[in-house]
Design an enzyme around this catalytic site. Sequence first.
Site, PDB file in Angstrom:
ATOM      1  N   LYS A 199      50.281  29.630  41.480  1.00  0.00           N
ATOM      2  CA  LYS A 199      50.864  30.637  40.307  1.00  0.00           C
ATOM      3  C   LYS A 199      51.942  31.230  40.522  1.00  0.00           C
ATOM      4  O   LYS A 199      52.662  31.524  39.656  1.00  0.00           O
ATOM      5  CB  LYS A 199      49.699  31.819  40.162  1.00  0.00           C
ATOM      6  CG  LYS A 199      48.188  31.042  39.799  1.00  0.00           C
ATOM      7  CD  LYS A 199      47.100  32.345  39.388  1.00  0.00           C
ATOM      8  CE  LYS A 199      45.784  31.622  38.904  1.00  0.00           C
ATOM      9  NZ  LYS A 199      44.962  32.687  38.639  1.00  0.00           N
TER      10      LYS A 199
ATOM     11  N   GLY B 145      39.153  46.556  44.368  1.00  0.00           N
ATOM     12  CA  GLY B 145      39.870  45.384  44.794  1.00  0.00           C
ATOM     13  C   GLY B 145      41.374  45.463  44.114  1.00  0.00           C
ATOM     14  O   GLY B 145      41.613  45.702  42.976  1.00  0.00           O
ATOM     15  N   ALA B 146      42.208  44.825  44.989  1.00  0.00           N
ATOM     16  CA  ALA B 146      43.605  44.774  44.692  1.00  0.00           C
ATOM     17  C   ALA B 146      44.202  43.442  44.955  1.00  0.00           C
ATOM     18  O   ALA B 146      45.299  43.212  45.453  1.00  0.00           O
ATOM     19  CB  ALA B 146      44.353  45.977  45.395  1.00  0.00           C
ATOM     20  N   GLY B 147      43.485  42.349  44.815  1.00  0.00           N
ATOM     21  CA  GLY B 147      43.832  41.038  45.190  1.00  0.00           C
ATOM     22  C   GLY B 147      44.710  40.430  43.895  1.00  0.00           C
ATOM     23  O   GLY B 147      45.012  41.342  43.158  1.00  0.00           O
ATOM     24  N   GLY B 148      44.756  39.135  43.813  1.00  0.00           N
ATOM     25  CA  GLY B 148      45.242  38.375  42.853  1.00  0.00           C
ATOM     26  C   GLY B 148      44.966  38.783  41.480  1.00  0.00           C
ATOM     27  O   GLY B 148      45.596  39.093  40.477  1.00  0.00           O
ATOM     28  N   ALA B 149      43.520  38.600  41.476  1.00  0.00           N
ATOM     29  CA  ALA B 149      42.862  38.803  39.923  1.00  0.00           C
ATOM     30  C   ALA B 149      43.059  40.248  39.593  1.00  0.00           C
ATOM     31  O   ALA B 149      43.110  40.553  38.194  1.00  0.00           O
ATOM     32  CB  ALA B 149      41.197  38.260  39.869  1.00  0.00           C
TER      33      ALA B 149
ATOM     34  N   THR C 246      42.139  47.529  52.011  1.00  0.00           N
ATOM     35  CA  THR C 246      43.498  47.522  52.686  1.00  0.00           C
ATOM     36  C   THR C 246      44.333  48.532  51.686  1.00  0.00           C
ATOM     37  O   THR C 246      44.631  48.179  50.694  1.00  0.00           O
ATOM     38  CB  THR C 246      44.142  46.436  52.704  1.00  0.00           C
ATOM     39  OG1 THR C 246      43.180  45.341  53.302  1.00  0.00           O
ATOM     40  CG2 THR C 246      45.442  46.369  53.324  1.00  0.00           C
TER      41      THR C 246
ATOM     42  N   ILE D  72      33.922  40.169  38.005  1.00  0.00           N
ATOM     43  CA  ILE D  72      34.571  39.028  37.375  1.00  0.00           C
ATOM     44  C   ILE D  72      34.195  37.888  38.235  1.00  0.00           C
ATOM     45  O   ILE D  72      34.528  36.665  38.001  1.00  0.00           O
ATOM     46  CB  ILE D  72      36.175  39.221  37.562  1.00  0.00           C
ATOM     47  CG1 ILE D  72      36.556  39.333  39.150  1.00  0.00           C
ATOM     48  CG2 ILE D  72      36.674  40.442  37.056  1.00  0.00           C
ATOM     49  CD1 ILE D  72      38.347  39.016  39.133  1.00  0.00           C
TER      50      ILE D  72
ATOM     51  N   TYR E 212      31.666  35.057  38.850  1.00  0.00           N
ATOM     52  CA  TYR E 212      30.685  34.375  38.321  1.00  0.00           C
ATOM     53  C   TYR E 212      29.587  33.591  38.729  1.00  0.00           C
ATOM     54  O   TYR E 212      28.910  32.744  38.099  1.00  0.00           O
ATOM     55  CB  TYR E 212      31.108  33.747  36.731  1.00  0.00           C
ATOM     56  CG  TYR E 212      32.218  32.638  37.003  1.00  0.00           C
ATOM     57  CD1 TYR E 212      33.700  33.017  37.187  1.00  0.00           C
ATOM     58  CD2 TYR E 212      31.774  31.362  37.087  1.00  0.00           C
ATOM     59  CE1 TYR E 212      34.493  32.183  37.457  1.00  0.00           C
ATOM     60  CE2 TYR E 212      32.887  30.657  37.489  1.00  0.00           C
ATOM     61  CZ  TYR E 212      34.021  30.687  37.677  1.00  0.00           C
ATOM     62  OH  TYR E 212      35.009  30.073  37.716  1.00  0.00           O
TER      63      TYR E 212
END
Length: 287
Positions: free
Chosen positions: A75, A136-140, A162, A226, A228
Amino acid sequence: MRDSRETLVKKAFVVGYPIAHSRSPLLHNHWLRVFGIDGSYDRIEISPSEFPQFVARLKSGEAGLIGGNVTIPHKELAFQLADRPDELSEELGAANTLWFEDSALRATNTDGYGFVSNLDQRHPRWDKTDRAVVFGAGGASRSILLALRDRGFREIHVVNRTLDRARELADRFGSTIHAHPLEALSEVMQDAGLFVNTTSVGMEGKQAAIDIDFSRLSSGAVVTDIIYVPLETPILVQARRQGFATVDGLGMLLHQAVPGFEKWFGVRPDVTEELRQLVIADMGQGA
Ligand code: NAP
């Protein structure tokens, strides 16, 4: 060299590494059938080292592809290699949708659109609140934070195991976004009207869920996840048992596909119950 995009059959793709798990072909081929379009949408597996060459062939027209989706791990590079990324993908530094406009390769990111469109469809009053908690603080999470900010949320609290990753997003995306460590989760949920799980906690085959006490959320708050697979995640089950409305993550996957299909094939498809059931059946979970 002849531009093979000028053929009658319009060919689109999803590229990733690995890619066998992608359900995107199921969605796009369903819509191609619904509209009777002479087109195709296929998986293409390309390793990170081969990705620049893939984009070069795409741009040259030699591959005969009109555009497609990009997934992990490409991405960021897709955004960097596009000729004209849009403003949203510039801000995110990542793209999941590529298409051509006046021979230029354009790029955008539709994950945030998919996220809000799912909530709009399944719980129309979900945004009647100012305060959201994003776990959460990842890609999504990035796309979701921007989508919430752009929808007008005034206080968005991002909580992450983190802390530095959450801080980086808060620093980058502006003063509506506040970063917190995991220990602060319960406290920041006070009076929030929306809780979003963007972590992989509760995902099939991954870590077991953590116990979350939702009681501090405002009455009428909405909890969404998110993930599924499974459709009914442990976080959604806990929230429902505690009396909150819940929205699962499948619709985000379905809605994020809409803008790409429209750009490649010229018609805007609907996210219907029939499509949702098709994917659920494919997931082996029944209707
Ligand atoms: P990612 O970039 O790897 O981020 C994972 C996040 O989960 C990080 O914030 C990570 O925290 C957190 N995490 C992982 N294990 C944890 C644990 N045991 N306790 C607390 N936090 C934990 O992943 P992603 O790409 O954002 O994807 C996240 C999930 O969203 C996946 O399940 C993916 O399938 C799903 N997803 C769904 C859609 C859709 O269309 N519905 C779209 C995209 C993604 P640290 O930073 O501390 O590691």
